[in-house]
Design a protein around this motif. Structure first.
Motif: not given
Length: 279
Positions: A158-170
């Motif tokens: 659930s915390v990783f969601v913010r990283g995947f929302d903004f930072l963790f692209g393809q």
């Protein structure tokens, strides 16, 4: 009898306890902040919990553990003391290291806080180290603790969601296959699927866009220029000094003669000297 009230908002720390309440089918009211909340939680932090007989809790891990323990059949806290300690370790690590570092990077990029390139660069470097801890563990294991799903996975994902929302692209996901695979596995579990089953991954990380500067109003026309004083002739330091004036003849001091000299000469030359030229 009600088991309490969970105060949760759209803040990402609310997701795990909110999902657990629904998963365990607890008689817990999930609501936004109200007067009771503001009376009991002056720091205005989310999530928060109020139980029977004035029981109060803040801090997401404490609240989540309390909700887990409300179901005696829960297996999300590990099967022994060692696994229980590891569950707490991973949950605490995600809460204190992962989420704040993600925020340190993406908030300046999306305009939530003033942009500071040094802060973003330092945060990105540290975030890579933090994620590296997850990547190393998940290279050999499906879950963070033991061989089955635990609260550590639910909360960390659930915390990783913010990283995947903004930072963790393809490109990031290709470079971190273990964490990416694990994240997809956890958000597809029944506990989180209702909230994240249709999660859309970004292609590229968010980039900082400088705010547009307002155009300055044209300045009023300048006042007429004052007449410039004539420039003084520059002195040529290499020029020869002017010659000194010639001294005057001593006779010039006597002034001009009153007699007409030319007339006297003519008379002297043509007339008799004794009688006429010299009277």
């Amino acid at each position: 009898m009600s088991q309490g009230t969970l105060y949760a908002t759209q803040q990402i720390r609310s997701l795990a306890p909110k999902a657990l309440v629904k998963h365990f089918k607890l008689d817990v009211k999930v609501t936004d902040k109200d007067d009771v909340y503001h009376k009991n939680f002056p720091l205005n932090k989310i999530p928060a919990f109020v139980g029977p007989k004035g029981f109060k809790l803040h801090e997401v891990i404490a609240i989540s553990l309390y909700i887990n323990l409300a179901d005696p059949k829960s297996k999300l806290l590990g099967k022994n003391a060692a696994e229980y300690a590891q569950v707490l370790k991973w949950a605490s690590f995600a809460n204190t290291e992962l989420l704040p570092t993600e925020a340190k990077v993406f908030k300046p990029l999306n305009g939530a806080v003033p942009y500071n390139k040094k802060q973003v660069d330092e945060g990105s470097a540290y975030l890579e180290q933090v994620v590296g801890i997850f990547e190393s563990r998940l290279a050999d294991f499906t879950y963070l603790v033991g061989e089955r799903l635990t609260f550590a996975d639910i909360f960390a994902a659930s915390v990783f969601v913010r990283g995947f929302d903004f930072l963790f692209g393809q490109e990031w996901r290709k470079a971190h296959p273990n964490t990416t695979r694990w994240f997809k596995t956890i958000i597809a579990t029944p506990i989180l699927a209702e909230y994240l089953a249709d999660y859309k991954f970004i292609e590229k990380p968010i980039e900082f866009t400088p705010p547009k500067k307002e155009k300055k109003k044209e300045a009023a026309p300048a006042a007429a220029k004052k007449e410039q004083a004539p420039k003084k002739k520059e002195v040529d330091e290499d020029a020869e000094p002017p010659a000194a004036p010639k001294p005057k003849h001593p006779l010039e001091a006597l002034g001009k003669p009153k007699a007409v000299l030319d007339e006297w000469k003519r008379v002297y030359s043509n007339e008799e000297t004794r009688e006429t030229a010299i009277p």
